[in-house]
Design a protein around this motif. Structure first.
Motif, PDB file in Angstrom:
ATOM      1  N   GLY A 215      -2.501  45.608  -2.808  1.00  0.00           N
ATOM      2  CA  GLY A 215      -3.606  46.030  -4.144  1.00  0.00           C
ATOM      3  C   GLY A 215      -4.553  45.598  -4.436  1.00  0.00           C
ATOM      4  N   MET A 216      -5.043  45.051  -3.930  1.00  0.00           N
ATOM      5  CA  MET A 216      -6.960  44.356  -3.420  1.00  0.00           C
ATOM      6  C   MET A 216      -7.119  45.229  -2.531  1.00  0.00           C
ATOM      7  N   SER A 217      -8.210  45.659  -3.412  1.00  0.00           N
ATOM      8  CA  SER A 217      -9.128  46.288  -2.433  1.00  0.00           C
ATOM      9  C   SER A 217     -11.123  46.574  -2.432  1.00  0.00           C
ATOM     10  N   CYS A 218     -10.957  45.760  -3.423  1.00  0.00           N
ATOM     11  CA  CYS A 218     -12.392  45.707  -3.250  1.00  0.00           C
ATOM     12  C   CYS A 218     -12.935  44.242  -3.865  1.00  0.00           C
ATOM     13  N   GLY A 219     -14.358  44.051  -4.105  1.00  0.00           N
ATOM     14  CA  GLY A 219     -15.346  42.509  -4.517  1.00  0.00           C
ATOM     15  C   GLY A 219     -14.036  42.164  -5.249  1.00  0.00           C
TER      16      GLY A 219
ATOM     17  N   LYS B 259     -11.049  40.243  -5.023  1.00  0.00           N
ATOM     18  CA  LYS B 259     -11.353  39.566  -3.909  1.00  0.00           C
ATOM     19  C   LYS B 259     -11.712  38.169  -5.506  1.00  0.00           C
ATOM     20  N   MET B 260     -12.422  38.224  -5.902  1.00  0.00           N
ATOM     21  CA  MET B 260     -12.990  37.729  -6.908  1.00  0.00           C
ATOM     22  C   MET B 260     -11.703  37.272  -7.337  1.00  0.00           C
ATOM     23  N   SER B 261     -11.040  38.044  -8.678  1.00  0.00           N
ATOM     24  CA  SER B 261      -9.923  37.842  -9.571  1.00  0.00           C
ATOM     25  C   SER B 261      -9.523  36.889  -8.753  1.00  0.00           C
ATOM     26  N   VAL B 262      -8.352  37.086  -7.556  1.00  0.00           N
ATOM     27  CA  VAL B 262      -7.457  36.166  -6.801  1.00  0.00           C
ATOM     28  C   VAL B 262      -7.760  35.156  -6.728  1.00  0.00           C
ATOM     29  N   GLU B 263      -8.629  34.588  -6.099  1.00  0.00           N
ATOM     30  CA  GLU B 263      -9.700  33.940  -5.618  1.00  0.00           C
ATOM     31  C   GLU B 263      -9.938  33.014  -7.212  1.00  0.00           C
ATOM     32  N   GLY B 264      -9.995  33.331  -8.308  1.00  0.00           N
ATOM     33  CA  GLY B 264     -10.410  33.087  -9.314  1.00  0.00           C
ATOM     34  C   GLY B 264      -9.191  32.539  -9.900  1.00  0.00           C
ATOM     35  N   ALA B 265      -8.502  33.008  -9.858  1.00  0.00           N
ATOM     36  CA  ALA B 265      -7.211  32.638 -10.480  1.00  0.00           C
ATOM     37  C   ALA B 265      -6.235  31.726  -8.950  1.00  0.00           C
ATOM     38  N   LEU B 266      -6.119  31.766  -8.343  1.00  0.00           N
ATOM     39  CA  LEU B 266      -6.039  29.987  -7.193  1.00  0.00           C
ATOM     40  C   LEU B 266      -6.572  29.129  -7.948  1.00  0.00           C
TER      41      LEU B 266
ATOM     42  N   LEU C  66      -9.211  40.682   2.226  1.00  0.00           N
ATOM     43  CA  LEU C  66      -8.928  41.918   2.090  1.00  0.00           C
ATOM     44  C   LEU C  66      -8.824  43.023   2.841  1.00  0.00           C
ATOM     45  N   GLU C  67      -9.133  43.097   3.632  1.00  0.00           N
ATOM     46  CA  GLU C  67      -8.598  44.029   5.423  1.00  0.00           C
ATOM     47  C   GLU C  67      -7.241  43.690   5.116  1.00  0.00           C
ATOM     48  N   ALA C  68      -7.024  42.932   5.365  1.00  0.00           N
ATOM     49  CA  ALA C  68      -5.505  42.123   5.923  1.00  0.00           C
ATOM     50  C   ALA C  68      -4.303  42.308   4.974  1.00  0.00           C
ATOM     51  N   GLY C  69      -5.119  42.608   3.804  1.00  0.00           N
ATOM     52  CA  GLY C  69      -4.418  41.288   2.430  1.00  0.00           C
ATOM     53  C   GLY C  69      -3.921  40.320   2.363  1.00  0.00           C
ATOM     54  N   LYS C  70      -4.524  39.722   2.727  1.00  0.00           N
ATOM     55  CA  LYS C  70      -3.756  37.997   2.928  1.00  0.00           C
ATOM     56  C   LYS C  70      -5.158  37.585   2.219  1.00  0.00           C
ATOM     57  N   VAL C  71      -4.561  36.098   1.899  1.00  0.00           N
ATOM     58  CA  VAL C  71      -5.136  34.938   0.970  1.00  0.00           C
ATOM     59  C   VAL C  71      -4.658  34.184   1.711  1.00  0.00           C
ATOM     60  N   ASP C  72      -5.687  33.088   2.256  1.00  0.00           N
ATOM     61  CA  ASP C  72      -5.261  31.897   2.968  1.00  0.00           C
ATOM     62  C   ASP C  72      -5.647  30.807   1.588  1.00  0.00           C
TER      63      ASP C  72
ATOM     64  N   GLN D 296      -2.977  38.966 -12.569  1.00  0.00           N
ATOM     65  CA  GLN D 296      -3.731  39.143 -12.524  1.00  0.00           C
ATOM     66  C   GLN D 296      -3.279  41.226 -12.123  1.00  0.00           C
ATOM     67  N   GLY D 297      -2.086  40.953 -11.817  1.00  0.00           N
ATOM     68  CA  GLY D 297      -2.020  42.253 -11.519  1.00  0.00           C
ATOM     69  C   GLY D 297      -1.867  43.030 -10.500  1.00  0.00           C
ATOM     70  N   TYR D 298      -1.744  41.815  -8.803  1.00  0.00           N
ATOM     71  CA  TYR D 298      -1.318  42.249  -8.073  1.00  0.00           C
ATOM     72  C   TYR D 298       0.096  41.607  -6.896  1.00  0.00           C
ATOM     73  N   ASP D 299       0.800  42.327  -6.451  1.00  0.00           N
ATOM     74  CA  ASP D 299       2.362  42.084  -6.052  1.00  0.00           C
ATOM     75  C   ASP D 299       1.867  40.477  -4.576  1.00  0.00           C
ATOM     76  N   VAL D 300       2.557  40.124  -4.721  1.00  0.00           N
ATOM     77  CA  VAL D 300       2.641  38.903  -3.754  1.00  0.00           C
ATOM     78  C   VAL D 300       4.244  38.766  -3.486  1.00  0.00           C
TER      79      VAL D 300
END
Length: 68
Positions: free
Chosen positions: A9-13, A16-23, A36-42, A62-66
């Motif tokens: 569900g991640m598609s834009c900047g 990216k900021m929402s997910v990185e900020g939450a973590l 974003l392209e890979a749909g992954k968070v390291d 944040q509204g994304y599926d993991v």
């Protein structure tokens, strides 16, 4: 410890900021980097302070599926 989360569900900047900020707000997470392209968070974290379930919940709030 390092873990890669598959996040849908991640598609834009803003995503990216929402997910990185939450973590990054979690105690024990030292870095969170979204691809974003890979749909992954390291995520680099201290497993004595935070676990994968907590990180998953933070991203889902944040509204994304993991998919781990």
């Amino acid at each position: 410890m390092e873990k890669t989360l598959n996040v849908q569900g991640m598609s834009c900047g803003h995503c990216k900021m929402s997910v990185e900020g939450a973590l990054n707000n979690l105690d024990g997470v030292s870095t969170a980097e979204v691809n974003l392209e890979a749909g992954k968070v390291d995520v680099t974290f201290d497993e004595s302070k935070v676990n994968v379930d907590t990180m998953k919940e933070a991203v889902e709030e944040q509204g994304y599926d993991v998919n781990t």
